[in-house]
Design a protein around this motif. Structure first.
Motif, short mmCIF file in Angstrom:
data_model
loop_
_atom_site.label_atom_id
_atom_site.label_comp_id
_atom_site.label_asym_id
_atom_site.label_seq_id
_atom_site.Cartn_x
_atom_site.Cartn_y
_atom_site.Cartn_z
N LEU A 55 10.73 57.74 -9.05
CA LEU A 55 10.07 57.91 -7.75
C LEU A 55 8.67 58.48 -7.94
CD1 LEU A 55 12.93 59.42 -5.54
CD2 LEU A 55 12.04 57.09 -5.47
N GLY A 56 8.53 59.46 -8.82
CA GLY A 56 7.23 60.06 -9.05
C GLY A 56 6.22 59.09 -9.63
N GLY A 64 16.61 56.60 -0.60
CA GLY A 64 16.18 55.42 0.13
C GLY A 64 15.16 55.75 1.21
N ALA A 65 15.37 56.86 1.92
CA ALA A 65 14.41 57.26 2.96
C ALA A 65 13.05 57.57 2.36
CB ALA A 65 14.96 58.47 3.71
N TYR A 66 13.05 58.19 1.19
CA TYR A 66 11.77 58.48 0.53
C TYR A 66 11.05 57.18 0.14
CZ TYR A 66 8.40 60.44 -2.78
OH TYR A 66 7.25 60.79 -3.43
N GLY A 100 7.09 53.79 -0.29
CA GLY A 100 7.04 52.53 -1.02
C GLY A 100 7.50 51.35 -0.19
N PRO A 101 8.20 50.39 -0.81
CA PRO A 101 8.67 49.20 -0.09
C PRO A 101 9.67 49.58 1.00
CG PRO A 101 8.83 48.90 -2.47
CD PRO A 101 8.54 50.34 -2.24
N ALA A 104 19.03 53.32 1.71
CA ALA A 104 19.55 54.37 2.59
C ALA A 104 20.84 53.91 3.28
CB ALA A 104 18.50 54.74 3.63
N ALA A 105 20.87 52.67 3.73
CA ALA A 105 22.06 52.15 4.39
C ALA A 105 23.24 52.07 3.42
CB ALA A 105 21.77 50.77 4.98
#
Length: 497
Positions: A173-174, A203-205, A210-211, A219-220
């Motif tokens: 992520l970073g 997923g929320a991040y 991002g995409p 997230a789902a």
């Protein structure tokens, strides 16, 4: 001719060193931390400070997986499938190792390795973003953090599998490698049922930074995975047909609406919760709170602070291990953002922040389990330990044993073990006072009336009070047909005649 423009000088950004030196730094720290954690874990086991609840439980589960059987765990009850307690099928990856080395030490060393390996992505990321000196500070801050130390020094738990997975996901992520982050985080669905919510936070991040489509799908998937595990899979495996830990998150105020309304206050009451929330981010000197990555800690903190189980509120045990990679990742992210901001004092601020991280970590060390290595009692073998080992050796392999909590993991690799005084029974009934109860069939009983030293609760007596244990021990000798084989220093060994 265009007019000249003044520009603010940017703070120098550390050049990433060559790939091989960075890898050596990261893996060197992992090797050192493995030796540290393994020393603590193995020595605790030798001192009889490990317990049936939980090391013995997980060993019985992995032992079953190693023999291609369902994880039925006698320590939890007759025919109790451990997938009905927490949903953690990923612990089956340890089965091949356990088949080669059937010992509780196999699980303890595997956990030490997993906790140590999580430093690799964090140190590697810190090298690229902040330089080698900063990477050493990050590695030290993670490795000596109280959340990891508490997990390394308390038996074995499935969350150890999630720690490196989440650490690698946070590095991705970073570095904005979104698909890599999802690939690392997705297996957490098979580590524990609540980690689907952490996957949803990842997923929320991604959807934020991002995409969007990838983030929403992730997230789902996380929310759906946790819901399926809690509502369908766990009740299906649980002998009682429900979620064993659902009462921990009961509607404390009588209705769902009232529970939600009081949630912000309940998350801070009693005071131990607020203290824990501060201590969680203390390894980063609270700097991680400036990074949006720290939001990934919210699901774990939320269920712990809103739980009705007081053990979830404090700093003991393994509950904070999965939070430590988030905190150190937030530290790296926050300092990287500041260092590349162009602020004239950025470099000085980064150095001061890293110095504070070292200071906080050093100050907190004596209060948490790694300090045990400096205690004389850790390296001293007492007469009580010698007595316990002597009596344990008299129990033959392959028999059924009802054992005290902290004696159980000394036997689970070679016997079928239950916690005394819960034992296998047969259909015939015996008279006990005015009650007619099933006759016990455990071939051996070994009971230790002394609680272990330096432990946050009386693990030697738990989950049954000492009075009940002594009463049952007396009944075993008087009414159940057991004879005393040996008795030394408060430890009693009995065999069914």
């Amino acid at each position: 001719m265009p007019s000249a423009q003044t520009t603010t000088p940017r703070a120098p950004v550390a050049r990433p060193p060559a790939g091989r030196p960075a890898a050596l730094l990261a893996w060197g720290w992992a090797a050192a931390l493995f030796l540290l954690y393994a020393t603590v874990a193995v020595r605790r086991h030798q001192l009889l400070r490990t317990t049936g609840y939980d090391l013995g439980i997980f060993e019985q589960a992995v032992r079953a997986y190693a023999h291609f059987q369902a994880p039925v765990v006698p320590l939890r009850g007759e025919n109790f499938n451990l997938l009905g307690d927490h949903f953690h099928p990923l612990i089956a990856v340890l089965a091949p190792l356990y088949r080669i080395w059937p010992s509780p030490l196999c699980l303890l060393l595997a956990q030490s390795a997993m906790l140590a390996v999580a430093v690799v992505p964090l140190a590697r990321w810190a090298v690229r973003a902040l330089g080698r000196r900063a990477a050493h500070v990050v590695a030290f801050g993670y490795g000596a953090s109280w959340g990891i130390a508490s997990a390394a020094a308390f038996d074995f738990h499935e969350v150890a599998l999630a720690v490196p997975l989440l650490a690698f996901a946070l590095e991705a992520l970073g570095r904005e490698r979104w698909r890599h982050a999802v690939a690392w985080a997705a297996p957490m669905l098979l580590v524990k049922e609540d980690l689907g919510f952490t996957l949803a936070a990842v997923g929320a991040y991604i959807a934020w930074k991002g995409p969007r489509r990838l983030g929403i799908v992730t997230a789902a998937a996380g929310l759906a995975g946790s819901a399926i595990a809690i509502k369908l899979l766990l009740p299906a495996f649980n002998p009682g047909g429900g979620y064993a830990h659902g009462a921990n998150l009961a509607e404390a105020h009588g209705s769902l609406l009232a529970t939600v309304a009081f949630a912000p206050l309940d998350a801070l009451r009693p005071d131990i919760k607020a203290m824990t929330l501060v201590l969680v981010f203390a390894p980063s000197a609270l700097i991680a709170l400036r990074s949006p990555l720290s939001l990934i800690a919210v699901p774990t903190l939320a269920w712990r602070m809103l739980s009705e189980n007081g053990f979830h509120w404090g700093t003991a045990f393994h509950y904070s291990a999965v939070l430590m990679p988030v905190v150190l990742a937030g530290l790296i992210d926050a300092l990287t953002r500041y260092r590349t901001s162009g602020h004239p004092l950025a470099a000085r601020h980064v150095r001061a922040s890293l110095a504070t991280v070292i200071a906080v970590t050093v100050v907190m060390l004596p209060s948490f389990p790694l300090a045990q290595l400096a205690q004389r009692a850790t390296w001293h073998t007492t007469a009580h330990l010698e007595a316990a080992r002597s009596l344990l050796r008299r129990i033959p392999d392959g028999v059924t044993v009802a054992a005290s909590n902290r004696l159980a993991p000394q036997l689970t690799s070679r016997c079928e073990v239950v916690i005394f005084p819960t034992w296998p029974v047969e259909g015939r009934l015996y008279e006990y006072g005015r009650k007619r109860l099933p006759r016990p069939t455990a071939e051996w009983i070994i009971h230790d009336r002394r609680a272990p030293e330096a432990w946050p609760y009386k693990a030697g007596h738990w989950p049954y009070p000492p009075e009940q244990q002594l009463a049952e021990l007396d009944a075993a000798k008087r009414s159940y047909g057991y004879e005393v084989v040996a008795e030394r220093d408060g430890i009693t060994l009995l065999r069914r005649s």
